[in-house]
Each structure stands twice: as C-alpha cells, then as structure tokens.
Design an enzyme around this catalytic site. Structure first.
Site, PDB file in Angstrom:
ATOM      1  N   ASN A 110       0.851  -1.189   0.000  1.00 55.02           N
ATOM      2  CA  ASN A 110       0.000   0.000   0.000  1.00 55.02           C
ATOM      3  C   ASN A 110       0.888   1.240   0.000  1.00 55.02           C
ATOM      4  OD1 ASN A 110      -2.416   1.634   0.445  1.00 55.02           O
ATOM      5  ND2 ASN A 110      -1.740   1.855   2.573  1.00 55.02           N
ATOM      6  N   HIS A 112       1.034   5.142   1.279  1.00 54.65           N
ATOM      7  CA  HIS A 112       0.384   5.996   2.275  1.00 54.65           C
ATOM      8  C   HIS A 112       1.138   7.333   2.350  1.00 54.65           C
ATOM      9  CE1 HIS A 112      -1.928   7.027   5.800  1.00 54.65           C
ATOM     10  NE2 HIS A 112      -0.813   7.404   6.393  1.00 54.65           N
ATOM     11  N   SER A 139       5.086   6.637   2.270  1.00 55.21           N
ATOM     12  CA  SER A 139       5.634   5.317   2.581  1.00 55.21           C
ATOM     13  C   SER A 139       4.929   4.260   1.737  1.00 55.21           C
ATOM     14  CB  SER A 139       5.382   4.952   4.049  1.00 55.21           C
ATOM     15  OG  SER A 139       5.870   5.952   4.918  1.00 55.21           O
ATOM     16  N   ASP A 148      -2.591   0.853   7.858  1.00 58.64           N
ATOM     17  CA  ASP A 148      -1.309   1.524   7.582  1.00 58.64           C
ATOM     18  C   ASP A 148      -0.224   1.083   8.565  1.00 58.64           C
ATOM     19  OD1 ASP A 148      -2.655   2.988   5.570  1.00 58.64           O
ATOM     20  OD2 ASP A 148      -3.283   4.487   7.027  1.00 58.64           O
TER      21      ASP A 148
HETATM   22  C1  GRF Z   1      -2.367   9.062  -2.460  1.00 60.30           C
HETATM   23  O1  GRF Z   1      -1.961  10.175  -1.747  1.00 60.30           O
HETATM   24  C2  GRF Z   1      -2.032   7.796  -1.720  1.00 60.30           C
HETATM   25  O2  GRF Z   1      -0.846   7.897  -0.997  1.00 60.30           O
HETATM   26  C3  GRF Z   1      -3.204   7.658  -0.786  1.00 60.30           C
HETATM   27  O3  GRF Z   1      -4.302   8.073  -1.531  1.00 60.30           O
HETATM   28  C4  GRF Z   1      -3.898   8.970  -2.546  1.00 60.30           C
HETATM   29  C5  GRF Z   1      -4.382   8.384  -3.825  1.00 60.30           C
HETATM   30  O4  GRF Z   1      -4.165   9.214  -4.910  1.00 60.30           O
HETATM   31  N1  GRF Z   1      -3.288   6.328  -0.268  1.00 60.30           N
HETATM   32  P1  GRF Z   1      -4.446   8.686  -6.372  1.00 60.30           P
HETATM   33  O5  GRF Z   1      -5.864   8.117  -6.394  1.00 60.30           O
HETATM   34  O6  GRF Z   1      -3.425   7.651  -6.703  1.00 60.30           O
HETATM   35  O7  GRF Z   1      -4.341   9.905  -7.243  1.00 60.30           O
END
Ligand code: GRF
Length: 221
Positions: A110, A112, A139, A148
């Site tokens: 994932n 984050h 991360s 997370d």
């Molecule tokens: C990103 O900031 C990611 O880290 C978080 O959600 C957001 C998703 O953005 N988990 P996108 O849909 O890839 O534009």
C-alpha cells in the site's frame, strides 16, 4: 529475461498512482502485466484510466454485501482469479479484513502519504503541519490487517516549507509518490523483496530502516 510480474491494483479515487504505474510499464521501466484494476467506487477515475490502458477492470460496490468480510473475500477472490501474484493498493480507501487478506500477506503493498509510523489514517498533510513537522513524505508498506501498520518497505522524503498548507504539501508530495510506488513494484518484479518474520528483506538481507527514494529516483538502503 524474467516473466513479467502479474499485478492487480485496487484504487478508490483519482488513480494518479495507478497512472504512474501504467506509465512506468509503458516506458519500459517496469516488467509487469496488469491483470486487474478494481474499485469499490464504480465512478472512480482509476477505472477509466485502466480501461484506457486496456487493463481488465472490476467495479465492486460494498453496498450489496452484508458485512466487510464478505465483501473483502469476494473482492480478493476476484483478484486471485485474475492470476495476480502481487496486489497493489493505490489509494484504496478501505481497510481489508484480516482473514480475507491472509493469502496476500507478503504479496500486498500500500502507498500511504506520511512517513509511517507517523500519521496512519486520514488527513496526513494537515496533521504533519499541525504538529509543526519540518519533514513529511510517503511510505510504501506491506499490507497487514492493521491500518497503515504493516512493515514499511520504502519512503520518499520532503522538506516542509514555512508557506506550505495542506493543499500545497499534498501537491508537492504526489509526484514523489508517483516515483516511489513504481520503484517498489520494480523490486517486487525483480523478486528482490520479501516479508520475513524479522521484517522486510531486500536480496535476502533485512532492512534496518526503510529504503529511501533518492534524488535520482533510485531506492537506496
Ligand atoms: C495518495 O496520496 C495515496 O498515498 C493515498 O491516496 C492517494 C491516492 O491518490 N493512499 P491517487 O488516487 O493515486 O491519485
């Protein structure tokens, strides 16, 4: 040449990280085959991006399921049926049930937007600013049932500026996420990353701290 890694992606939102993954493959930086993109939100832009790239898609709304576990089991059954070896959560805004996730532990990652273990959950940019941090980042971690909370593989770092606000910080971080996630998937495609009892291992050696994305966009110990 090794066989392309078969990757499924889950995304709920804009899909910019998905777009970055697809682009990395298209320019020849990522030997992967995207076998499925699935979303819990049928209108997610991520599904449109996947379709445009001829990646099979699945919109699966949780509304039709009595509880989280039954939805997650169904979703991850579809992922398994796609032939995916690795599952990437790229802006997937749900917590996956532990039992459903079990077959994927060590094969699901994932991204984050914080320097974990700081700021699990939502509003990470705001929380970093409110805490007066001078550093922020993103991360990529192995997914466990804890939100997370899985072992961190790699991080991208960003200096917080005195004039940053929640919006500017998020906007400055996103391009780094777009480098970080493909870089980690690339290590997985090269079969160099493993989740071991002692933590994350690169080339069989446990990391003392997460890999760091450098200015040349390479991951370094
Ligand atoms: C990103 O900031 C990611 O880290 C978080 O959600 C957001 C998703 O953005 N988990 P996108 O849909 O890839 O534009």
């Amino acid at each position: 040449m090794t066989t392309p890694l078969r990757v499924a992606v889950l995304a709920s939102g804009c899909g910019s990280n998905l777009a970055a993954l697809i682009q990395a493959r298209d320019v020849g930086n990522l030997p992967v085959k995207y076998v499925l993109v699935s979303s819990d939100r049928p209108a997610a832009e991520a599904l449109r991006i996947a379709k445009a790239a001829q990646v099979p898609t699945l919109a699966l709304s949780p509304k039709a399921y009595p509880d989280r576990r039954s939805y997650d089991l169904e979703l991850l059954n579809h992922v398994a049926a796609s032939g995916a070896e690795v599952l990437v959560l790229a802006g997937f805004m749900r917590i996956l049930d532990g039992a459903a996730l079990r077959p994927w532990v060590g094969r699901a990652i994932n991204i984050h937007p914080s320097l974990l273990p700081k700021y699990r959950g939502l509003h990470t940019h705001r929380r970093a600013l409110e805490a007066g941090d001078n550093k922020h980042g993103a991360s990529v971690h192995f997914v466990t049932a804890e939100l997370d909370g899985g072992p961190v593989i790699a991080q991208a770092h960003l200096e917080i500026r005195s004039d940053d606000n929640e919006k500017t910080l998020g906007e400055r971080l996103l391009p780094l996420e777009h480098r970080l996630l493909p870089a980690v998937v690339s290590l997985m495609a090269a079969r160099r990353l493993n989740l071991m009892k002692a933590g994350v291992a690169l080339d069989g050696i446990c990391l003392k701290r997460p890999l760091s994305l450098k200015e040349d966009y390479q991951l370094k110990r």
